[in-house]
Design an enzyme around this catalytic site. Structure first.
Site, short mmCIF file in Angstrom:
data_model
loop_
_atom_site.label_atom_id
_atom_site.label_comp_id
_atom_site.label_asym_id
_atom_site.label_seq_id
_atom_site.Cartn_x
_atom_site.Cartn_y
_atom_site.Cartn_z
N SER A 43 0.45 4.72 5.02
CA SER A 43 -0.91 4.84 5.93
C SER A 43 -0.78 5.82 7.14
O SER A 43 -1.72 6.53 7.29
CB SER A 43 -1.42 3.66 6.49
OG SER A 43 -0.42 3.04 7.11
N GLY A 70 -0.79 1.19 3.06
CA GLY A 70 -0.15 -0.02 2.54
C GLY A 70 1.01 0.41 1.49
O GLY A 70 1.68 -0.68 1.48
N ASN A 101 6.12 -0.52 5.80
CA ASN A 101 5.58 -1.84 5.12
C ASN A 101 6.54 -2.77 4.58
O ASN A 101 6.10 -3.70 3.91
CB ASN A 101 4.34 -1.29 4.23
CG ASN A 101 3.33 -0.43 5.01
OD1 ASN A 101 2.86 -0.88 5.76
ND2 ASN A 101 2.85 0.56 4.53
#
Ligand SMILES: [Ca+2]
Lengths: 222, 225
Positions: A43, A70, A101
């Site tokens: 992101s 994500g 992530n």
């Protein structure tokens, strides 16, 4: 087995297959675009394209953005093994930013995953420049995720900036240390730089990703 | 049991506690700033703040943005019950949440939104509550789109009789004739681009102008369709 080195299609938790749609769009764009520089990752890469830095400076270098919110290391690995590097035009540089992530992986697993992506890029694109901005700190206050990302950076810097560790994988790979000067003296991160203590504000992008832009200009003599 | 109606903070026991940091910042912002409009809700609301449309249309109206990425109804409910709207006296509150309640039925989502509305009403007897409809999502037709459409239908019938609650239809014009949504409107088939934000939120802006310019509360506002 390290989950970061096993290529994996992003989970469709929501049930609308948005990530697969994005991947397919990127494969199509790779075949048809005239871009010379690829930004790929999570992101933080995705949202970069809506920043003033991107709109006014980076995009002028003929860049394309394959960021997916994500995404984890293994998701990017899957994407590049499934068509996102099959460019019609010869790429000059790839900016890779992913790992924050992978919150359930160890720093070394994340590092190995990033290394795997670098190998894959080199295998497919030859001696293209690979730029690795360091992972960013996150959270308003000190926390385990910050430490994890910091630890990944230590591995990245040791591998790619230490002459003693140079090998065929480190050639033309440039780590850009963007993780400094984000945490303030009192150990907090301001929402003026990261609005949700993870994603950068517009001025945050200018400050933090400015050095990535500078590095691209230097490498490409622009 | 309808989980939408059970106020809950986001669980982040081993993480970076970003959600709680953001909530606390919103509470302090509500004390420090005098806003005429407060937006509260999920990723759609949060992302709006980072568009040109926000700077151009909404920032001049003295708006606060209390959007948190991925928030569900129960999370927004918790935030409101824990102080985010206690220290502001806005004329309008814009509420947009529900698209992340993947595990709930349209009826549960609708009831959850009604629960938030009554929670707001307990604190702000005279405020206008503006509810933009939920947006379609996904490049191709999918179950979530259908669910959002069902919620919107339910909202239409449930909100019509609530005083000073205005539903604004913002979900039209995104699904193209072939059933797809373009990434020019929603870059990831969920969150709006600048162009998409303009399309969706211009009607909200128009309604806000109307509501903010009123000396006297209007008795009969036709829902903008
Ligand atoms: Ca106040």
């Amino acid at each position: 087995m390290n989950p970061c080195v096993i290529p994996k299609l992003s989970e469709d938790y929501d049930g609308d297959e948005r990530k697969l749609s994005m991947h397919k769009r990127f494969v199509q764009q790779a075949r048809t675009c005239e871009s010379e520089i690829l930004f790929i990752g999570d992101s933080i890469i995705e949202q970069l394209q809506f920043s003033t830095l991107w709109l006014e400076k980076i995009s002028a270098l003929h860049c394309i953005n394959f960021g997916i919110g994500g995404d984890r290391v293994e998701n990017v690995l899957w994407r590049i093994q499934n068509g996102e590097l099959d460019f019609n035009v010869k790429l000059k540089a790839v900016v890779l930013f992913v790992g924050t992530n992978n919150t359930d992986c160890t720093p070394h697993e994340i590092f190995e995953g990033i290394l795997e992506i670098v190998k894959e890029i080199k295998q497919r694109l030859g001696n293209v420049f690979v730029i690795l901005p360091t992972l960013l700190p996150r959270g308003q206050y000190p926390n385990p995720y910050r430490e994890r990302n910091e630890h990944v950076n230590t591995f990245l810097i040791d591998k790619f900036c230490n002459e003693a560790n140079a090998d065929e994988h480190t050639q033309n790979v440039h780590v850009v240390e963007i993780h400094h000067n984000i945490v303030q003296n009192d150990q907090t991160i301001s929402h003026h730089i990261m609005h949700d203590y993870l994603h950068l504000t517009n001025s945050g992008y200018l400050k933090v990703f400015g050095p990535v832009y500078d590095k691209l200009c230097t490498l490409l003599n622009k | 049991m309808n989980t939408c109606k059970l106020p809950a903070p986001v669980d982040d026991s081993d993480g970076d506690h970003r959600w709680m940091s953001i909530h606390k910042r919103f509470v302090s912002e509500s004390r420090e700033k005098d806003a005429d409009v407060v937006f509260v809700g999920d990723s759609i609301v949060q992302a709006l703040q980072h568009t040109e449309v926000w700077n151009e249309l909404f920032a001049p109206l003295h708006c606060l943005n209390f959007g948190i990425h991925r928030d569900k109804i129960e999370n927004v409910l918790w935030r409101i019950q824990n102080g985010e709207l206690d220290n502001v006296k806005p004329k309008v509150i814009v509420l947009h949440v529900g698209t992340n309640n993947h595990a709930n039925t349209p009826e549960e989502i609708t009831e959850g939104i009604l629960e938030i509305i009554s929670t707001i009403r307990e604190r702000h007897h005279d405020v206008y509550i503006v509810v933009p409809t939920l947006l379609p999502r996904g490049q191709h037709p999918n179950k979530l789109r259908e669910r959002m459409a069902q919620v919107n239908e339910l909202l239409k019938s449930k909100l019509v009789n609530l005083p000073k609650v205005e539903l604004v239809v913002i979900d039209k014009g995104f699904v193209q004739s072939d059933g797809t949504i373009s990434h020019h409107d929603m870059h990831d088939y969920l969150l709006l681009t600048n162009a998409g934000s303009r399309k969706a939120f211009e009607p909200v802006h128009e309604l806000l102008l109307q509501l903010l310019s009123e000396g006297e509360p209007e008795k009969d506002l036709t829902p903008s369709e």
